[in-house]
Every structure is written in C-alpha cells, then in structure tokens.
Design a protein around this motif. Structure first.
Motif, mmCIF file in Angstrom:
data_model
loop_
_atom_site.group_PDB
_atom_site.id
_atom_site.type_symbol
_atom_site.label_atom_id
_atom_site.label_comp_id
_atom_site.label_asym_id
_atom_site.label_seq_id
_atom_site.Cartn_x
_atom_site.Cartn_y
_atom_site.Cartn_z
ATOM 1 N N ALA A 12 40.469 31.381 46.447
ATOM 2 C CA ALA A 12 39.982 32.119 45.429
ATOM 3 C C ALA A 12 39.646 33.358 46.001
ATOM 4 O O ALA A 12 39.621 34.558 45.303
ATOM 5 C CB ALA A 12 38.857 31.528 44.509
ATOM 6 N N LEU A 13 38.793 33.485 47.024
ATOM 7 C CA LEU A 13 38.495 34.863 47.736
ATOM 8 C C LEU A 13 39.647 35.471 48.077
ATOM 9 O O LEU A 13 39.758 36.714 47.922
ATOM 10 C CB LEU A 13 37.424 34.625 48.827
ATOM 11 N N SER A 14 40.849 34.937 48.481
ATOM 12 C CA SER A 14 41.842 35.655 48.924
ATOM 13 C C SER A 14 42.705 36.187 47.512
ATOM 14 O O SER A 14 43.043 37.393 47.677
ATOM 15 C CB SER A 14 42.953 34.493 49.618
ATOM 16 N N GLU A 15 42.506 35.685 46.443
ATOM 17 C CA GLU A 15 42.913 36.253 45.402
ATOM 18 C C GLU A 15 42.392 37.754 45.116
ATOM 19 O O GLU A 15 43.030 38.583 44.743
ATOM 20 C CB GLU A 15 42.866 35.276 43.984
ATOM 21 N N ILE A 16 40.952 37.675 45.264
ATOM 22 C CA ILE A 16 40.476 39.031 45.149
ATOM 23 C C ILE A 16 40.734 40.014 46.196
ATOM 24 O O ILE A 16 41.198 40.965 46.106
ATOM 25 C CB ILE A 16 38.947 38.651 45.182
ATOM 26 N N SER A 17 40.702 39.713 47.548
ATOM 27 C CA SER A 17 41.028 40.662 48.620
ATOM 28 C C SER A 17 42.411 40.911 48.774
ATOM 29 O O SER A 17 42.506 42.010 48.944
ATOM 30 C CB SER A 17 40.374 39.831 49.923
ATOM 31 N N SER A 18 43.308 40.110 48.299
ATOM 32 C CA SER A 18 44.759 40.496 48.364
ATOM 33 C C SER A 18 45.092 41.519 47.047
ATOM 34 O O SER A 18 46.110 42.192 47.310
ATOM 35 C CB SER A 18 45.589 39.312 48.296
#
Length: 120
Positions: A12-18
């Motif tokens: 989920a955090l990767s969705e934001i950072s990417s």
C-alpha cells in the motif's frame, strides 16, 4: 485479532511512493482530488522522493519524505498535506506543524511520515 503482514502494508505504501505526482499543502483536510489540488490547496511541490518502507512508531509501517522549495500559490494557514496522482487523491493528513504561507513564497516540510498502523 486481525493480522496483516508487513509486505501487505508495504504494498500500500509503495502505491503512494511509486505513483505520487505532487504534494499539496492545504488549508483544511481534502476529501477529493479537486479539493486537494484546487479548493483547499495553498501550494504544491512535484518530484517527490520517499524513503524505503520501514517500521512505524508505535507500530505498523511508514514511508518518509521531505519537501524543500515548494511553491505557494495562495496565502493562508496550511494545516494539512495531500498527495495526488493523476486525478486521484492518494493520501492526506495533518502537517507536523501549521504554517502561515504567503502567495509567491516557498514552503518546506523537514520530515513527513505516512504511516499505516498494524491491524487490530
């Protein structure tokens, strides 16, 4: 008791950072992309960079970023941040400290954590 593996929270955090295109400072909490980028926005910064996912405090997982030389487009008190991608509001929250900003100036955020707590 519910359980989510760190890898699930990290995804989920990767969705934001990417996918983050810009961070907006806002005069109140936005509930939509339009509010984040127009109605409540006092300024923005594109080209965000995030740290790798790490343990959050007091629990969960987090990513961190900082902002320097963001552009202020309207005067007011910035109390919230919003991260957007395309036409999607990805995340929002309270700024670490409220900032009085003036149109035409720059804004900085020394450290901003986006944390997902552990499942309860």
């Amino acid at each position: 008791m519910a359980f989510l593996a760190d890898s699930v929270l990290d995804a989920a955090l990767s969705e934001i950072s990417s996918n983050a295109v810009a961070l907006h400072i806002c005069k109140q909490a936005p509930s939509s992309y339009t509010q984040a980028t127009s109605t409540h926005s006092l300024g923005n910064k594109s080209g965000l960079s995030f740290d790798a996912a790490a343990n959050g405090s007091p629990n969960g997982r987090k990513i961190s970023t900082s902002v320097s030389n963001g552009s202020v487009s309207a005067s007011g008190d910035a109390t919230h941040w919003a991260i957007v991608s395309g036409s999607v509001l990805l995340a929002h929250g309270l700024l670490p400290a409220s900032q009085a900003v003036t149109s035409g100036n720059k804004f900085n955020i020394s450290s901003l954590d986006i944390r997902i707590p552990d499942a309860a």
